[in-house]
Design an enzyme around this catalytic site. Structure first.
Site, PDB file in Angstrom:
ATOM      1  N   ARG A 157       0.823  -1.292   0.014  1.00  0.00           N
ATOM      2  CA  ARG A 157      -0.067   0.059  -0.017  1.00  0.00           C
ATOM      3  C   ARG A 157       0.967   1.247  -0.160  1.00  0.00           C
ATOM      4  NH1 ARG A 157      -3.397  -3.438  -0.607  1.00  0.00           N
ATOM      5  NH2 ARG A 157      -4.757  -4.484   1.009  1.00  0.00           N
ATOM      6  N   GLU A 182     -13.589 -14.692   9.542  1.00  0.00           N
ATOM      7  CA  GLU A 182     -13.296 -14.088   8.173  1.00  0.00           C
ATOM      8  C   GLU A 182     -13.465 -15.188   6.989  1.00  0.00           C
ATOM      9  OE1 GLU A 182     -10.575 -11.104   7.892  1.00  0.00           O
ATOM     10  OE2 GLU A 182     -10.966 -10.627   5.797  1.00  0.00           O
ATOM     11  N   LYS A 213     -17.316 -11.975   9.490  1.00  0.00           N
ATOM     12  CA  LYS A 213     -16.935 -11.051   8.610  1.00  0.00           C
ATOM     13  C   LYS A 213     -16.822 -11.724   7.217  1.00  0.00           C
ATOM     14  CE  LYS A 213     -12.787  -8.217   7.749  1.00  0.00           C
ATOM     15  NZ  LYS A 213     -11.949  -7.038   8.416  1.00  0.00           N
ATOM     16  N   SER A 241     -14.261  -5.206   2.738  1.00  0.00           N
ATOM     17  CA  SER A 241     -14.672  -4.737   1.490  1.00  0.00           C
ATOM     18  C   SER A 241     -13.826  -5.300   0.268  1.00  0.00           C
ATOM     19  CB  SER A 241     -14.201  -3.100   1.657  1.00  0.00           C
ATOM     20  OG  SER A 241     -12.876  -2.899   1.814  1.00  0.00           O
ATOM     21  N   GLY A 242     -12.880  -5.955   0.368  1.00  0.00           N
ATOM     22  CA  GLY A 242     -12.342  -7.026  -0.653  1.00  0.00           C
ATOM     23  C   GLY A 242     -11.824  -6.368  -1.782  1.00  0.00           C
ATOM     24  N   GLY A 243     -11.432  -4.945  -1.752  1.00  0.00           N
ATOM     25  CA  GLY A 243     -11.121  -4.286  -3.046  1.00  0.00           C
ATOM     26  C   GLY A 243     -12.104  -3.523  -3.871  1.00  0.00           C
ATOM     27  N   ARG A 281      -9.495  -1.394   3.286  1.00  0.00           N
ATOM     28  CA  ARG A 281      -9.348  -0.523   1.918  1.00  0.00           C
ATOM     29  C   ARG A 281     -10.274   0.641   1.892  1.00  0.00           C
ATOM     30  NH1 ARG A 281      -7.629  -5.117  -2.011  1.00  0.00           N
ATOM     31  NH2 ARG A 281      -8.842  -6.377  -0.321  1.00  0.00           N
TER      32      ARG A 281
HETATM   33  P1  13P Z   1     -10.705  -4.937   3.032  1.00  0.00           P
HETATM   34  O1  13P Z   1     -11.726  -4.402   3.575  1.00  0.00           O
HETATM   35  O2  13P Z   1      -9.537  -4.127   2.230  1.00  0.00           O
HETATM   36  O3  13P Z   1     -10.797  -6.164   2.296  1.00  0.00           O
HETATM   37  O4  13P Z   1      -9.766  -5.616   4.326  1.00  0.00           O
HETATM   38  C1  13P Z   1     -10.339  -6.150   5.308  1.00  0.00           C
HETATM   39  C2  13P Z   1      -9.545  -7.281   6.017  1.00  0.00           C
HETATM   40  O5  13P Z   1      -9.364  -7.223   7.285  1.00  0.00           O
HETATM   41  C3  13P Z   1      -9.052  -8.028   4.948  1.00  0.00           C
HETATM   42  O6  13P Z   1      -8.498  -9.144   6.010  1.00  0.00           O
END
Ligand code: 13P
Length: 338
Positions: A35, A179, A221, A262-264, A294
């Protein structure tokens, strides 16, 4: 069975406060370097500390954020003024969480599939993290979608690791965030994404039961049900509808809160999806909120870019994203505010 652990119950209550979500600031050393690099920020322990300190000291962040997930290094770092970062969060009335998985490794004999490591020694590490101020934890498993994946082996290995992690957390008075992330990579359509998300969540909840995880004292999550990044996009309403349909089929009402990753997804889209779900679901069995990395940090980090003089503006940008996502938790977000 609801276990009589008042620490777990108090953590759940604080984390799931209405209109609040979780900031995922637990990027591993490799990920935070990825990042920082495009912004020309040197990635060392000081710059990582400065960045996280900037985020956590945004004034009034706790109006929208109930907890922050930290990477182990951050849990042990101190501010410029020599205050441990978990103490900084405590003063801001925000709970500190900790990423406890040790990242992904190849799933042997299953090409391109992964499993997550970190169960060995987890009990002792959790005791240490609790002493340092962590009250909740996170473990990420990933699943890829192809015409033949995820395999049964990936479903079982990852689900079992999530369940064992969650049970070990609860035994230590730490709330587990479970998650299971389904990656956006690929050309699968919305229907295939829904099919696999349903399969993954059914498998995960079966294994959580198998390991006697108390559902009332965990947070899920998940990823949203969206088409692969190489497939045609669909509307915000369709994503919300497909995601809710799968969650209603698979997530027991005993689970207090679902906090999406959010996954990108672009920041505003992640907010719009969450808002649409909260608008569509009038009588939700669970709290529907966010645990974004992100989608909370991207603009703030880009603006800060490692420069002290941009610190305040970067905090303002973070606060705006947090506020808009807080509104989305209540179904009250308006895209005109972007
Ligand atoms: P993102 O929301 O960027 O996907 O990150 C969440 C997260 O904790 C990834 O493991």
């Amino acid at each position: 069975m609801i276990e009589n652990d008042s620490a777990l119950n108090a953590t759940i209550e604080a984390l799931t406060a209405r209109g609040k979500g979780i900031l995922a600031a637990d990027e591993s050393l490799k990920t935070i370097q990825k990042r920082f690099a495009p912004l020309g920020i040197d990635c060392d322990d000081t710059s990582r500390r400065d960045y996280r300190e900037m985020l956590f000291s945004a004034p009034g962040l706790n109006q929208y954020i109930s907890g922050v997930i930290l990477y182990e290094e951050t849990l042990k770092q101190k501010t410029v003024q020599d205050l441990p970062l978990p103490q900084l969060l405590k003063q801001a009335q925000i709970l500190a969480g900790i990423k406890v998985d040790l990242g992904l490794i190849d799933l042997a004999t299953h090409s391109c599939e992964k499993t997550t490591q970190g169960l060995d020694g987890l009990d002792a590490r959790l005791k240490e993290f609790k002493n340092l101020g962590a009250s909740f934890a996170k473990w990420r498993a990933v699943f890829t979608i192809t015409s033949t994946q995820p395999s049964q082996a990936a479903l079982f290995a990852n689900g079992l690791a999530l369940a064992r992690y969650a049970r070990i957390c609860q035994d230590n008075g730490i709330v587990p965030i479970v998650e299971p992330e389904i990656l956006m990579e690929g050309d699968h359509d919305l229907a295939r994404s829904a099919e696999i998300t349903e399969q993954v969540l059914n498998s995960v909840f079966g294994l959580l039961r198998n390991q006697n995880v108390c559902l009332e004292q965990m947070i899920l999550k998940p990823s949203m049900v969206i088409p692969g990044e190489k497939a045609a996009c669909v509307s915000v309403e369709k994503v919300a509808e497909a995601t809710l349909k799968v969650l209603l089929r698979t997530v027991p009402a005993a689970v207090p809160s679902i906090n999406f990753l959010s996954g990108g997804q672009p920041e505003a889209l992640a907010t719009a999806h969450l808002n649409a779900m909260n608008q569509q679901l009038k009588h939700a069995p669970w709290n529907l909120s966010f645990s974004y990395g992100r989608a909370l940090q991207h603009s703030s980090l880009t603006h800060w870019a490692g420069k002290t003089e941009y610190r305040q503006q970067a905090q303002t940008i973070l606060l705006k994203r947090a506020r808009l996502n807080s509104q989305a938790c209540l179904g009250q977000y308006s895209a005109s505010e972007e």
